[in-house]
Design a protein around this motif. Structure first.
Motif: not given
Lengths: 222, 632
Positions: B153-160, B163-171, B606-611
């Motif tokens: 669960l702790q590892i999942a917390q780090l990974q999530d 992942l969950d904070s990843a975004f894509v800008t409008p441009a 993008s988040g997956g690649a960062e992880l």
């Protein structure tokens, strides 16, 4: 000492030793036990702090999911004032920054990433924050700073991703040749999932063939 | 020496040493230097025990074996092994990282996570008994399992978090759509190789010349003539004869040996009401409730009514507590003991099982039955036949193995003694053929050193269920030049195609030059008798445009130098294409749903690649020693 003492003498010897040293032994034990208790206490305290920080972080995530900026910012302030030694502060910033991005407030998002870059003690998280910082700076029309942030000597395993984002930045400045160079170098990196290669290839292809290059390079089978 | 130490252990020295010892043992326990079991790898000083790694490798291998249906190639085995070990290493790196950083999941979250796991649930509810039993089964203690869950669960917390904070800008989103959904207007002409083939005559001389010059292209494959003996279970089975008396004797012995086969067990129609003992209700409360329910049904209330209203066994509650007909062995020990001593219509006292208290109603009894000889006759015959033929099969296969081993140069003695026909397969190549020649065991035996080079009989080969084969090579045919008459058509074809290709290429390049000089594509096509494909607007994945042309068109740009091109297609035809327009994709043309979906997909990527980068970087910086010897 004599090896052939009577039982009485032995007991007397032990008594004497204890008289001389007993206080030290007891002091040693007390020191050891209190050290241990203190250590355990410290460990438990740290765990409790981390759990409490985790709870605040969960609230922040929930608030960010509901796009509730006030609540998310308040949670982040709590993390910052009370739990700055936990990893949840940096994680909270990531989440709050995402909320800023979704509201189109790129400078505010960049501020959060910048703080992570300067404060976190997780070196890989710092690199991720750098990439996100550069992307939000680009969105905020600060391409010069964005390029500075992506200092290639800090890229490590993120090299190809650094190159890709640098390519995006350079292209936005109209420096097509330099951008093509960055995309090419991104694709030259190891195929280990740090970039979406297909997407980068698309970006590169969309710049058209470089001057002097042959435009026909059949790949694969028809 | 000891004497000296004893003398020195006085004063503050003694105190300090004792304090240190007490501290060390209390904090780290007494297993310092005691963990000398085999390690799979050492990761930044942490030892990974080997047992779980081996287990994981084995699990993956057996899955692969099922997928392959046979031996897994060694290359693959090595890959599986390496990737499993790598997975454990990366997991350990993450564990180290969450400890350093101080990620912490609370006890409540750990237990909530475990309670939600379907494997520990009985009737949709977490069951502590099922939990304990399941863990014991796989060799975990609750403490170690919970610790591992907490880690996950702790590892999942780090990974999530990443992942969950990843975004894509409008441009970024806009640019992606512009490029990926871009369409290009193109037309092309094809100079087809087929149009040239028929017009090309290849002289016999040319054929002969090619035959001489490239003799190695026209060889027959290496092959062997083999002879073989086969012992076949099905054949033996069809030859088994039996008398009435044999069958009766067989029945008498089997009824004693395996009574279940000749009897149908007693069945009892059962309803029950379950009062569960769980976290919400302790032993005493459950018994009290069971007793009160019992009073109600004994007092005349309808059993099924009470069951559907009060039973905790949700599955049967909706059927009025009905469990259908039960046989011995289907229910838990105590439940069954009571059920099979009840009388029809009786309602039991509360019965305790691991689930809680049951009140049982016995509705009906179907007595068991023993089948007599005549009824069981068909089963007896087939059982007798398979028993006899299996014995005979193993005996004969064994004997064949002995005789062919003792006489390595011939199959004849074995054939004679066992009354077997010697079978023959001629000109069997390494690529195999049909029937026995399709079997990989047969092929590898026939071309093995002992059989092919030394002329010995093969080992007995198991060809699927119930077939044993011994083979030998009678004749070995080395690759031979095939006679010219046999291959001349093939050669003629090849030469024709080669000639056609070069003519096509010449024509195609001529057409390309004309187009580049400003010629209209359609009239150029007419001029060189090529096929013309009229202009169309195609996306990157549009299969109406041949893939090579599409790739070339999408790599081109709208300037005089690169808006036309030519290329050879896979079949030897030549295509000349022109690019006339580029239409960028637009975000507005996507529905709101599709936009949201794309936004989520790009952010996720993008988040997956960062992880991935995060973990790769950890891996690059780590000191890892894999104990490869353990996996040889």
């Amino acid at each position: 000492m004599d090896d052939y003492l009577s039982e009485k003498e032995q007991i007397q010897a032990i008594r004497n030793w204890w008289k001389e040293n007993g206080a030290f032994v007891i002091a040693g034990l007390v020191l050891g036990i209190s050290g241990l208790t203190g250590w355990n206490f410290w460990q438990n305290y740290k765990l409790e702090r981390a759990e409490a920080a985790g709870a605040v972080y969960s609230e922040l995530v929930a608030a960010a999911d509901r796009l509730d900026l006030d609540l998310a910012s308040a949670s982040l302030e709590t993390l910052q004032s009370d739990y700055s030694s936990t990893p949840y502060l940096a994680q909270g910033r990531l989440m709050l920054a995402k909320l800023h991005v979704s509201r189109g407030d790129f400078p505010a998002a960049a501020d959060q990433f910048e703080t992570i870059v300067s404060q976190t003690d997780d070196p890989e998280l710092e690199q991720i924050a750098r990439i996100r910082l550069a992307r939000t700076l680009l969105a905020a029309d600060e391409s010069t700073r964005a390029l500075e942030v992506l200092d290639l000597s800090r890229a490590g395993a993120f090299g190809p991703r650094f190159h890709e984002v640098r390519g995006d930045i350079l292209l936005s400045r109209g420096e097509t040749v330099a951008a093509r160079e960055e995309y090419t170098r991104a694709l030259e990196g190891p195929q280990d999932g740090v970039i979406d290669r297909q997407a980068v290839q698309l970006k590169l292809d969309s710049l058209g063939a470089a001057a002097g290059e042959s435009q026909v390079e059949p790949t694969g089978d028809a | 020496m000891l004497q000296k130490i004893r003398e020195k252990i006085t004063g503050w020295v003694a105190g300090v040493i004792l304090a240190l010892l007490a501290f060390v043992f209390a904090v780290w326990g007494i297993d310092i230097g005691f963990s000398n079991q085999s390690v799979a790898a050492v990761v930044n000083g942490d030892k990974l025990p080997i047992a779980p790694v081996r287990q994981a490798i084995q699990n993956q291998m057996s899955q692969l074996q099922q997928a392959y249906g046979a031996e897994v190639p060694e290359v693959l085995e090595v890959q599986v092994r390496d990737s499993v070990i790598e997975g454990f290493i990366r997991n350990r790196l993450l564990v180290q990282r969450i400890r350093e950083e101080g990620y912490r999941v609370s006890d409540e979250a750990v237990s909530a996570g475990i309670r939600e796991m379907p494997v520990f649930q009985v009737n949709g509810q977490f069951s502590i008994d099922a939990y304990r039993a399941m863990l014991a089964n796989v060799g975990y203690s609750p403490t170690s399992f919970e610790a591992e869950q907490r880690q996950n669960l702790q590892i999942a917390q780090l990974q999530d978090g990443i992942l969950d904070s990843a975004f894509v800008t409008p441009a970024e989103l806009e640019r992606r759509v512009r490029i990926a959904d871009e369409k290009r207007a193109t037309a092309w002409l094809t100079v087809p190789v087929s149009a040239y083939l028929d017009s090309i005559d290849i002289a016999d001389d040319a054929v002969a010349e090619e035959y001489e010059a490239n003799a190695d292209r026209y060889m027959s494959p290496e092959s062997v003539d083999i002879s073989y003996l086969e012992v076949n279970l099905a054949e033996i089975a069809s030859g088994v004869s039996m008398t009435e008396q044999d069958l009766r004797d067989f029945y008498d012995s089997e009824v004693v040996r395996d009574p279940e086969m000749f009897s149908t067990p007693e069945q009892r129609r059962t309803r029950h009401i379950l009062v569960a003992v769980d976290d919400n209700r302790d032993e005493e409360a459950a018994l009290a409730r069971a007793q009160s329910l019992l009073d109600r049904v004994r007092g005349g209330e309808d059993f099924s009514q009470v069951a559907s209203e009060a039973s905790d066994d949700t599955g049967s509650a909706s059927l009025g507590g009905d469990l259908d007909w039960l046989e011995p062995g289907m229910m838990d020990g105590p439940f069954e003991e009571v059920l099979f001593t009840m009388d029809e219509g009786e309602i039991s006292e509360p019965v305790r099982t691991p689930f809680g208290y049951h009140i049982i109603l016995l509705e009906g009894i179907r007595p068991g039955d023993v089948r007599e000889f005549d009824e069981a006759r068909a089963d007896l015959e087939s059982e007798y036949r398979s028993r006899m033929s299996e014995d005979a099969f193993y005996e004969r296969a064994e004997r064949m193995s002995e005789l062919t081993f003792e006489n390595p140069d011939t199959l004849r003695p074995a054939a004679e003694e066992l009354g077997l026909q010697i079978g023959v397969i001629e000109k069997m190549t390494r690529g195999g053929g049909s029937g026995l020649a399709a079997n990989s065991e047969v092929l590898s035996a026939a071309f093995s050193e002992d059989v092919l080079k030394n002329g010995e009989n093969s080992q007995p080969l198991e060809i699927g269920e119930g077939r044993a084969v011994v083979l030998r090579v009678d004749q070995h045919h080395e690759p031979q030049p095939r006679p010219l008459a046999e291959v001349s058509e093939e050669i003629r074809d090849r030469l024709q195609r080669e000639a056609a290709r070069s003519q096509v290429l010449a024509t195609g390049e001529e057409a390309l030059a004309l187009v580049k000089a400003g010629g209209d594509l359609e009239s150029v096509a007419d001029q060189v008798s090529a096929e013309f494909s009229p202009p169309l607007l195609a996306g990157r994945d549009d299969a109406t445009v041949p893939v090579r042309i599409r790739e070339a068109v999408f790599a081109a740009s709208l300037d005089a130098d690169s808006e036309a091109g030519g290329l050879a297609l896979a079949d030897g035809s030549y295509a000349v294409w022109v690019l006339t327009d580029i239409v960028p994709g637009s975000l507005e043309s996507l529905s709101a749903d599709n936009q949201a979906e794309l936004r989520a997909r790009l952010a996720g990527a993008s988040g997956g690649a960062e992880l991935t980068g995060y973990i790769n970087q950890l891996r690059n910086d780590a000191t890892v020693v894999v104990n490869t010897e353990q996996f040889e």
